[in-house]
Write a protein that holds these residues in place. Structure first.
Motif, mmCIF file in Angstrom:
data_model
loop_
_atom_site.group_PDB
_atom_site.id
_atom_site.type_symbol
_atom_site.label_atom_id
_atom_site.label_comp_id
_atom_site.label_asym_id
_atom_site.label_seq_id
_atom_site.Cartn_x
_atom_site.Cartn_y
_atom_site.Cartn_z
ATOM 1 N N ARG A 120 -60.100 -45.450 -40.396
ATOM 2 C CA ARG A 120 -59.663 -45.609 -39.009
ATOM 3 C C ARG A 120 -59.704 -47.108 -38.741
ATOM 4 N NH1 ARG A 120 -63.915 -41.832 -37.688
ATOM 5 N NH2 ARG A 120 -64.989 -43.620 -36.768
ATOM 6 N N GLU A 121 -59.194 -47.530 -37.611
ATOM 7 C CA GLU A 121 -59.217 -48.953 -37.287
ATOM 8 C C GLU A 121 -60.645 -49.488 -37.264
ATOM 9 O OE1 GLU A 121 -57.720 -51.902 -33.693
ATOM 10 O OE2 GLU A 121 -56.664 -50.016 -34.048
ATOM 11 N N ASP A 122 -61.593 -48.634 -36.855
ATOM 12 C CA ASP A 122 -62.988 -49.059 -36.758
ATOM 13 C C ASP A 122 -63.834 -48.535 -37.914
ATOM 14 O OD1 ASP A 122 -62.831 -46.398 -36.062
ATOM 15 O OD2 ASP A 122 -64.392 -46.513 -34.527
ATOM 16 N N LEU A 123 -63.192 -48.023 -38.967
ATOM 17 C CA LEU A 123 -63.924 -47.449 -40.092
ATOM 18 C C LEU A 123 -63.259 -47.889 -41.399
ATOM 19 C CD1 LEU A 123 -66.310 -45.567 -40.789
ATOM 20 C CD2 LEU A 123 -64.681 -43.657 -40.801
ATOM 21 N N VAL A 124 -63.781 -48.983 -41.960
ATOM 22 C CA VAL A 124 -63.238 -49.563 -43.196
ATOM 23 C C VAL A 124 -64.369 -49.630 -44.214
ATOM 24 C CG1 VAL A 124 -62.073 -51.542 -44.231
ATOM 25 C CG2 VAL A 124 -61.628 -50.952 -41.841
ATOM 26 N N ARG A 125 -64.116 -49.116 -45.408
ATOM 27 C CA ARG A 125 -65.130 -49.130 -46.462
ATOM 28 C C ARG A 125 -64.522 -49.637 -47.766
ATOM 29 N NH1 ARG A 125 -67.562 -48.811 -42.545
ATOM 30 N NH2 ARG A 125 -69.120 -47.266 -41.878
ATOM 31 N N GLN A 126 -65.382 -50.237 -48.616
ATOM 32 C CA GLN A 126 -64.929 -50.783 -49.890
ATOM 33 C C GLN A 126 -65.309 -49.822 -51.017
ATOM 34 O OE1 GLN A 126 -67.049 -52.843 -47.769
ATOM 35 N NE2 GLN A 126 -65.095 -53.266 -46.778
ATOM 36 N N TYR A 127 -64.348 -49.568 -51.904
ATOM 37 C CA TYR A 127 -64.603 -48.715 -53.054
ATOM 38 C C TYR A 127 -63.988 -49.343 -54.298
ATOM 39 C CZ TYR A 127 -65.887 -45.273 -49.529
ATOM 40 O OH TYR A 127 -66.494 -44.643 -48.471
ATOM 41 N N SER A 128 -64.729 -49.277 -55.403
ATOM 42 C CA SER A 128 -64.261 -49.839 -56.662
ATOM 43 C C SER A 128 -63.148 -48.985 -57.254
ATOM 44 C CB SER A 128 -65.414 -49.920 -57.668
ATOM 45 O OG SER A 128 -66.439 -50.765 -57.203
ATOM 46 N N LEU A 129 -62.186 -49.643 -57.897
ATOM 47 C CA LEU A 129 -61.136 -48.934 -58.617
ATOM 48 C C LEU A 129 -61.699 -48.489 -59.964
ATOM 49 C CD1 LEU A 129 -58.170 -51.313 -57.768
ATOM 50 C CD2 LEU A 129 -58.526 -48.996 -56.894
ATOM 51 N N CYS A 130 -61.525 -47.215 -60.290
ATOM 52 C CA CYS A 130 -62.131 -46.694 -61.514
ATOM 53 C C CYS A 130 -61.108 -46.119 -62.481
ATOM 54 C CB CYS A 130 -63.202 -45.653 -61.182
ATOM 55 S SG CYS A 130 -62.592 -44.193 -60.313
ATOM 56 N N GLY A 131 -59.825 -46.289 -62.190
ATOM 57 C CA GLY A 131 -58.794 -45.762 -63.066
ATOM 58 C C GLY A 131 -58.409 -46.742 -64.159
ATOM 59 N N ASP A 132 -57.171 -46.631 -64.620
ATOM 60 C CA ASP A 132 -56.649 -47.453 -65.708
ATOM 61 C C ASP A 132 -55.772 -48.558 -65.122
ATOM 62 O OD1 ASP A 132 -55.503 -48.574 -67.927
ATOM 63 O OD2 ASP A 132 -54.594 -46.721 -68.677
ATOM 64 N N PRO A 133 -56.143 -49.843 -65.304
ATOM 65 C CA PRO A 133 -55.320 -50.931 -64.761
ATOM 66 C C PRO A 133 -53.891 -50.943 -65.308
ATOM 67 C CG PRO A 133 -57.478 -51.748 -65.446
ATOM 68 C CD PRO A 133 -57.363 -50.352 -65.963
ATOM 69 N N GLU A 134 -53.685 -50.347 -66.486
ATOM 70 C CA GLU A 134 -52.350 -50.323 -67.079
ATOM 71 C C GLU A 134 -51.434 -49.314 -66.389
ATOM 72 O OE1 GLU A 134 -51.402 -52.472 -69.470
ATOM 73 O OE2 GLU A 134 -53.408 -53.336 -69.239
ATOM 74 N N ASP A 135 -52.022 -48.369 -65.653
ATOM 75 C CA ASP A 135 -51.240 -47.325 -64.980
ATOM 76 C C ASP A 135 -50.908 -47.782 -63.564
ATOM 77 O OD1 ASP A 135 -50.104 -45.090 -63.890
ATOM 78 O OD2 ASP A 135 -51.750 -43.719 -64.394
ATOM 79 N N ARG A 136 -49.704 -48.318 -63.379
ATOM 80 C CA ARG A 136 -49.302 -48.859 -62.078
ATOM 81 C C ARG A 136 -48.813 -47.771 -61.123
ATOM 82 N NH1 ARG A 136 -47.345 -54.056 -62.474
ATOM 83 N NH2 ARG A 136 -47.152 -53.992 -60.204
ATOM 84 N N SER A 137 -48.856 -46.515 -61.549
ATOM 85 C CA SER A 137 -48.336 -45.435 -60.715
ATOM 86 C C SER A 137 -49.385 -44.856 -59.774
ATOM 87 C CB SER A 137 -47.781 -44.301 -61.593
ATOM 88 O OG SER A 137 -48.833 -43.625 -62.277
ATOM 89 N N ARG A 138 -50.677 -45.218 -59.988
ATOM 90 C CA ARG A 138 -51.711 -44.622 -59.148
ATOM 91 C C ARG A 138 -52.938 -45.519 -59.097
ATOM 92 N NH1 ARG A 138 -54.199 -39.659 -62.850
ATOM 93 N NH2 ARG A 138 -54.940 -40.970 -64.567
ATOM 94 N N LEU A 139 -53.739 -45.321 -58.042
ATOM 95 C CA LEU A 139 -55.057 -45.935 -57.922
ATOM 96 C C LEU A 139 -56.068 -44.800 -57.798
ATOM 97 C CD1 LEU A 139 -54.423 -48.791 -55.294
ATOM 98 C CD2 LEU A 139 -54.568 -49.023 -57.777
ATOM 99 N N GLN A 140 -57.239 -44.991 -58.415
ATOM 100 C CA GLN A 140 -58.274 -43.968 -58.341
ATOM 101 C C GLN A 140 -59.587 -44.567 -57.856
ATOM 102 O OE1 GLN A 140 -57.876 -42.204 -62.410
ATOM 103 N NE2 GLN A 140 -57.432 -40.309 -61.286
ATOM 104 N N LEU A 141 -60.236 -43.845 -56.934
ATOM 105 C CA LEU A 141 -61.520 -44.237 -56.360
ATOM 106 C C LEU A 141 -62.453 -43.040 -56.429
ATOM 107 C CD1 LEU A 141 -60.120 -45.476 -52.916
ATOM 108 C CD2 LEU A 141 -60.293 -46.865 -54.978
ATOM 109 N N ALA A 142 -63.714 -43.272 -56.752
ATOM 110 C CA ALA A 142 -64.720 -42.211 -56.701
ATOM 111 C C ALA A 142 -65.685 -42.523 -55.570
ATOM 112 C CB ALA A 142 -65.461 -42.099 -58.035
ATOM 113 N N VAL A 143 -65.915 -41.550 -54.707
ATOM 114 C CA VAL A 143 -66.709 -41.766 -53.493
ATOM 115 C C VAL A 143 -67.897 -40.816 -53.472
ATOM 116 C CG1 VAL A 143 -66.683 -41.804 -50.969
ATOM 117 C CG2 VAL A 143 -64.643 -42.504 -52.250
ATOM 118 N N LEU A 144 -69.079 -41.397 -53.354
ATOM 119 C CA LEU A 144 -70.316 -40.622 -53.246
ATOM 120 C C LEU A 144 -70.591 -40.278 -51.787
ATOM 121 C CD1 LEU A 144 -73.151 -39.668 -54.364
ATOM 122 C CD2 LEU A 144 -73.928 -42.007 -53.898
#
Length: 314
Positions: free
Chosen positions: A45-69
């Motif tokens: 949301r505008e008032d809810l921003v969080r940082q998450y590490s990218l955990c997928g394959d940098p060579e795959d430009r078709s998607r981004l993957q994040l794992a959230v605890l």
């Protein structure tokens, strides 16, 4: 920098309390390049921003993957991801940015605690592809809570040590780090007690050997004295007074100048600003000792001035 609305294509549970998000561009356009260690801002949301590490394959430009605890004491971010975010939803992303880049080394020792495995995953792929010697020690509360543990063991075999605490106790850092090893880079991400213990165990290692990334501000980092000082904004020509109870970021935004910001805790690097002159009182958890000593950049959300005046490139 990507500042774009993507689509949540898939949301799947990968461990107890951990969901993996797969994001794609709705038009199928390639996503931006990124390197291991990078993270993005997830604008929930505008008032809810969080940082998450990218955990997928940098060579795959078709998607981004994040794992959230799911954090037990969530301030709203992880609970929103777990309970509200659904497949097909539009998701606003900012980034990627990288303050945890994988540097070239002959040998790597990776130490991950819990969800701290996320930035390490693409590092393992890169280290393996480079032909470097490497080892991963991965700790967590229980085996069921440790995301990607089975995948890691199946993919990399004996290079990976899975060490759930209920089976093995705390990680044996003295045996891992007690003797400094030449030409070895140590990369660690996880909860603050693990990071503090690894930093203490690496005190006799070369100063540039250890690389850490924090999910929370380093303890006692912002506890120093707070004084009033001036900040000159070189681009706009304004001079602002920053009082004891105010951050530089608050002063700058109060003057009507827009600055990209996110965590406001000194851990994400979003508000990094070039410093043209003056002495910086660094209170962030992002920059390393060499970057602090250079004195040419700062996180204006938490860091302050040692001198009476700073000149910023704003």
């Amino acid at each position: 920098m990507l500042n774009h609305h993507l689509v949540l294509e898939r949301k799947e549970t990968v461990a107890e309390g951990v969901v993996l998000l797969t994001l794609r561009d709705p038009e199928g356009r390639p996503l931006p390049e990124w390197e291991p260690g990078a993270h993005v801002d997830l604008v929930l949301r505008e008032d809810l921003v969080r940082q998450y590490s990218l955990c997928g394959d940098p060579e795959d430009r078709s998607r981004l993957q994040l794992a959230v605890l799911r954090e037990p004491e969530s301030r709203g971010g992880s609970s929103h991801v777990h309970d509200v975010l659904a497949e097909g939803d539009s998701v606003h992303i900012r980034g990627p940015r990288n303050h945890f880049a994988l540097e070239r080394a002959k040998r790597y020792l990776f130490i991950a605690g819990g969800i701290g495995i996320t930035p390490i995953l693409p590092m393992l792929r890169a280290a393996d592809a480079s032909g470097a010697d490497w080892q991963l020690v991965y700790g967590g509360r229980t085996r069921a809570s440790m995301a990607f543990a089975e995948f890691l063991q199946q993919t990399y075999g004996k290079r990976v040590s899975i060490r759930p605490q209920d089976e093995y106790g705390l990680l044996d850092l003295p045996s891992l780090l007690g003797k400094p090893q030449r030409k070895t880079a140590v990369y660690c991400c996880g909860p603050e007690p693990l990071l503090a213990a690894v930093e203490a165990a690496c005190e006799k290692w070369p100063s540039d050997a250890l690389h850490v990334e924090r999910f929370a501000p380093k303890e006692r980092l912002a506890a120093g004295p707070r004084t009033t000082f001036e900040v000159e904004l070189a681009q706009s020509g304004q001079t602002l007074k920053v009082s004891e109870d105010m951050s530089i970021l608050e002063a700058v935004e109060g003057a009507g100048i827009s600055v990209m910001t996110s965590c406001e805790e000194g851990i994400c690097g979003t508000c990094e600003t070039s410093v043209l002159s003056g002495q910086i009182d660094h209170r962030d958890s992002v920059l390393n000792d060499e970057e602090r000593a250079a004195g040419d950049t700062m996180m204006i959300c938490v860091s302050r001035a040692k001198s009476d005046r700073l000149v910023l490139d704003l």
